[in-house]
Write an enzyme that holds these catalytic residues in place. Structure first.
Site, mmCIF file in Angstrom:
data_model
loop_
_atom_site.group_PDB
_atom_site.id
_atom_site.type_symbol
_atom_site.label_atom_id
_atom_site.label_comp_id
_atom_site.label_asym_id
_atom_site.label_seq_id
_atom_site.Cartn_x
_atom_site.Cartn_y
_atom_site.Cartn_z
ATOM 1 N N SER A 1 -51.778 46.925 -57.983
ATOM 2 C CA SER A 1 -50.675 47.313 -58.680
ATOM 3 C C SER A 1 -50.765 47.801 -60.189
ATOM 4 O O SER A 1 -50.609 48.912 -60.562
ATOM 5 C CB SER A 1 -49.517 46.183 -58.855
ATOM 6 O OG SER A 1 -49.164 46.013 -57.450
ATOM 7 N N HIS B 1 -49.567 45.176 -64.488
ATOM 8 C CA HIS B 1 -48.904 46.200 -64.368
ATOM 9 C C HIS B 1 -48.816 47.105 -65.770
ATOM 10 O O HIS B 1 -49.571 48.144 -65.954
ATOM 11 C CB HIS B 1 -47.264 46.139 -64.104
ATOM 12 C CG HIS B 1 -47.194 45.533 -62.722
ATOM 13 N ND1 HIS B 1 -45.825 45.221 -62.329
ATOM 14 C CD2 HIS B 1 -48.034 45.384 -61.496
ATOM 15 C CE1 HIS B 1 -45.830 45.113 -61.021
ATOM 16 N NE2 HIS B 1 -47.198 44.789 -60.734
#
Length: 335
Positions: free
Chosen positions: A141, A193
């Protein structure tokens, strides 16, 4: 899943608590054990993403801060990018990669996008290890958010050559905000992230800079054809952004790595930063379940109390020295 071997661990646990050694793995909680054998998944209760145990992920290279700082396993900052918690996790990430990565790779090539992807992933791992010191983290991610960040910086640095630039900017910002907002849900490492996004955003100014159309036309003009005023390859603002971004990348990674290997826990110095990764509501809690148990043992009789839930249970062990079986019992009790 070959390393995880859920059926074997399930049978060992069953035998340790006095069950039959041949007791079925399905009864012990392995998903699709008859069809997949040792490739069977852990139960939904233990891993809702349809995958292995946390212990297996850690063995295969998952990110855990203590492993990096105390055991000097810095390679986990990279290996965790290629691991996923389960089938659902990897499918979601690979679908996102196809949607984002194909377009970027067609325009800028494998080398630049591959480099950006890996460095962004490491940037996500670095920020995660500074803030989520007690969690295990896996997944691509951070690298994917790096691609999103690079798309934004690419639009900014190549602003003059785009049409409908404001519409493109608004659409891209909305996509980024929505994806970051998902990160405030529990059990999502939003620091990975954010770290990946910031790394990719800076790298986009360095790796995805485009020459101006005037320069390209001048370069491709036929020999002997008057080219007119000489055009610069890049505009001044592009060079300025490239220099600033390069300095930020180098300084950010340097400071981050130094702090990490010094054992710095960023969450202890920022009382509100945990809200960037999870916002508690009446529907969910942000406290990660800790599979730690208080135990007392008398002969073959084992008493376990889960510290996070307060649940207590008593087991009769056929093998009182089976540490692995006791760990599995603790996970089941706290789950």
């Amino acid at each position: 899943m070959y390393v995880n071997d859920c059926p074997a661990h399930a049978r060992a646990t069953g035998a340790a608590i006095g069950g039959s050694v041949g007791e079925s793995a399905t009864a012990q909680g392995c998903l699709l054990a008859p069809e997949l054998g040792r490739f069977a998944f852990q139960s939904f209760k233990e891993n809702p993403l349809i995958g292995p145990t946390s212990a297996t992920l850690l063995e295969m290279g998952a990110l855990e801060t203590s492993k990096v700082t105390k055991d000097h396993e810095g390679w986990r900052l990279i290996t965790c990018i290629w691991l996923h918690a389960g089938v659902i996790h990897i499918l979601a990430n690979m679908l996102s990669l196809l949607m984002i990565g194909i377009r970027l790779e067609k325009e800028f090539g494998f080398i630049r996008i591959g480099t950006l992807y890996v460095i962004s992933g490491v940037g996500g791992s670095l920020l995660s290890s500074l803030f989520m010191v007690s969690n295990i983290s896996v997944g691509a991610s951070g690298a994917l958010f790096g691609l999103l960040g690079s798309m934004l910086s690419e639009l900014i640095t190549n602003w003059t050559i785009y049409e409908n630039k404001f519409a493109a900017l608004l659409t891209l910002v909305m996509i980024i905000v929505i994806n970051l907002a998902v990160g405030i849900l529990p059990h999502v490492d939003n620091f990975a992230h954010l770290g990946g996004f910031m790394s990719g955003f800076c790298l986009g100014f360095v790796l995805l800079i485009r020459p101006q159309f005037g320069y390209i036309n001048q370069k491709n003009s036929p020999l002997g054809f008057p080219a007119g005023v000489t055009k610069q390859k890049f505009k001044i603002y592009q060079i300025v952004l490239l220099v600033i971004a390069t300095m930020m990348i180098v300084s950010g990674f340097t400071v981050g790595l130094v702090l990490l290997f010094q054992g710095f826990n960023a969450s202890e110095h920022c009382s509100w930063c945990h809200y960037l990764s999870c916002v508690p509501t009446s529907k969910w809690s942000c406290n990660a379940p800790n599979n730690y148990c208080m135990s007392s043992q008398l002969g073959n009789q084992l008493n376990l109390t889960c510290e996070s839930t307060g649940k207590t249970a008593t087991y009769v062990l056929s093998n009182p020295n089976s540490t692995e079986a006791i760990k599995n019992l603790c996970v089941g009790l706290c789950g």
